[in-house]
Write a protein that holds these residues in place. Sequence first.
Motif, short mmCIF file in Angstrom:
data_model
loop_
_atom_site.label_atom_id
_atom_site.label_comp_id
_atom_site.label_asym_id
_atom_site.label_seq_id
_atom_site.Cartn_x
_atom_site.Cartn_y
_atom_site.Cartn_z
N ASP B 209 0.85 -1.18 0.00
CA ASP B 209 0.00 0.00 0.00
C ASP B 209 0.90 1.25 0.00
OD1 ASP B 209 -2.49 1.19 -0.10
OD2 ASP B 209 -2.62 1.39 2.08
N ASP B 210 0.72 2.14 0.98
CA ASP B 210 1.58 3.32 0.97
C ASP B 210 2.80 3.16 1.88
OD1 ASP B 210 0.16 3.35 3.29
OD2 ASP B 210 -0.13 5.52 3.34
N LEU B 211 3.03 1.90 2.28
CA LEU B 211 4.19 1.64 3.15
C LEU B 211 5.35 1.04 2.34
CD1 LEU B 211 2.59 0.03 6.33
CD2 LEU B 211 3.37 2.37 6.07
N ILE B 227 8.54 3.00 6.13
CA ILE B 227 8.34 4.37 5.68
C ILE B 227 6.95 4.50 5.07
CG2 ILE B 227 9.14 6.09 4.00
CD1 ILE B 227 11.91 4.58 4.32
N LYS B 228 6.30 5.60 5.39
CA LYS B 228 4.98 5.87 4.80
C LYS B 228 5.18 6.97 3.78
CE LYS B 228 0.25 6.66 6.23
NZ LYS B 228 -0.62 6.98 7.36
N GLY B 229 4.74 6.75 2.55
CA GLY B 229 4.85 7.78 1.52
C GLY B 229 5.90 7.45 0.49
N ASN B 230 6.31 8.50 -0.21
CA ASN B 230 7.29 8.32 -1.29
C ASN B 230 8.68 8.74 -0.83
OD1 ASN B 230 5.37 7.58 -3.30
ND2 ASN B 230 4.72 9.72 -3.30
N ILE B 231 9.65 8.02 -1.27
CA ILE B 231 11.02 8.45 -0.97
C ILE B 231 11.83 8.54 -2.26
CG2 ILE B 231 11.17 7.67 1.43
CD1 ILE B 231 12.75 5.22 0.30
N THR B 232 12.71 9.48 -2.25
CA THR B 232 13.61 9.63 -3.40
C THR B 232 14.92 8.91 -3.08
OG1 THR B 232 14.55 11.59 -2.45
CG2 THR B 232 12.68 11.91 -3.93
N ALA B 233 15.76 8.87 -4.09
CA ALA B 233 17.08 8.25 -3.86
C ALA B 233 17.85 9.00 -2.79
CB ALA B 233 17.86 8.24 -5.17
N ALA B 234 17.64 10.33 -2.75
CA ALA B 234 18.36 11.14 -1.75
C ALA B 234 17.90 10.76 -0.34
CB ALA B 234 18.11 12.61 -2.00
N THR B 235 16.59 10.55 -0.18
CA THR B 235 16.07 10.17 1.13
C THR B 235 16.60 8.80 1.52
OG1 THR B 235 14.06 11.25 0.44
CG2 THR B 235 13.95 9.98 2.47
N HIS B 236 16.55 7.91 0.55
CA HIS B 236 17.07 6.56 0.78
C HIS B 236 18.51 6.64 1.26
CE1 HIS B 236 16.94 2.16 -0.78
NE2 HIS B 236 17.53 2.26 0.38
#
Lengths: 164, 279
Positions: B209-211, B227-236
């Motif tokens: 889902d959104d996890l 994590i809930k939501g979207n992550i970018t490579a930078a966040t990762h």
Amino acid sequence: MLSHKLILTGSYGVGKTSLFDRFLYNKFSSKYLTTIGVNVDKKVVNIDGRQLTMIVWDIAGEVTQDKIPNAYFLGASAMIYVFDVTRASTYEHMISDIDFLKAKLPKGIISIVGNKIDLVDEQFIQTELKTQAPLPWDILTSAKTGEHVEELFLSIGKKLLNRS
Amino acid sequence: MTPRKPMTEPELLEEKARLFEELKDVLLREDRAAFRRLENILDNPDELKHKMSPVLEDRLQQLKVQFPEEYRSIVERMISEKLANSKEELLEAIYPIMGKLIKRYIAYQFELLREQIRRKTQWNWRNKLSRRIRALFTGVAEDEAILAEFQDYSIEDVFIIQKNSGLLIASANKDADDDIIAGMVTAIKAFAEDAFRRPNAELERINYDDLILLFEAFYSYYFVVVIKGNITAATHQTIHEKMNNFAARELTHGKVRDGQFSLALSIKLKSEFFDNQEK
């Protein structure tokens, strides 16, 4: 509080999930649902005033133990090898299975358990089962009636606590 | 000439002794001088140093040349024994360092991605204009603004789990079900890795889902960041860095070996990931 991983293993349809459900939730269902992969749950038990978290892995049954993914056995402190007292096919590989499990868990506790004793009488156990079972069992249980189920898990828990 | 008076017995003995001493002086003169020189050298540290230095230097040079040949097997055996005895500790220490190297590679790849985005956005003058206006008012660079559109996330939980057993070592938000989650994700991870058998591969991510469940494996344990939501490579990359830093600082081999839950470690984990949570 100490935590230990326990594994329920054995051939399919021997009642591993029923033992799991009886011990963890004190319930029993006569409906047979095959386990896919593995069920994991936990129970905190109190043994002689000491608490122990048992993380129980109920592994999908396989005719022989070498079919089970190796990773499931890793890090286990104890294994419960379950066979069905009414089906000889579930204990015919017992010797090789136990050898396999001992190799996987050289320092762990391995308990051989005959389940479904509610379906047989004492005479059958003392005559036929005793002569047919390739190895002596540690305990006989009935997940349906709950007979000796708690005793099985608590005796393993006690051994684990005594070790630590 | 007066004839010599015959010597008495004691005089004769005395004369023999004197002659013997004279003979010794003659015969041992050079040896005694050499011995005195040696004594002087030994008693004088500066003199001794001066004399010994060339010899020692020569021996040292010889040793340098011969050392690999003469002592290689001994040193190799010692290193092998040391490595074998401390294999676990060594691997535990190396994993975070490897992680940092990988992080640098990811950072490089991320820079390339930013470049690509920058190039792609240049063609669309309307987008470009709109972002430039936004950038002017907000102070956020165009490429950062594009990435930020994808970056809407929050860290829900972080687990540290013993790799083999699936026993929970630490949890940032301790919940009664965490032990079961730890066991179950370990089973899923083990199943995937056993089923597909890719050499040196590990399950890295599960989307539900959104996890997003991010897995980061170290030698004897692994992290799961929910994590809930979207992550970018930078966040990762930021999360990855936090895990590595935490592992290098807190997770020495002894702390994770027995696979028992640690409240102290959980508090530190919470502090690392939730205090001043950066996005």
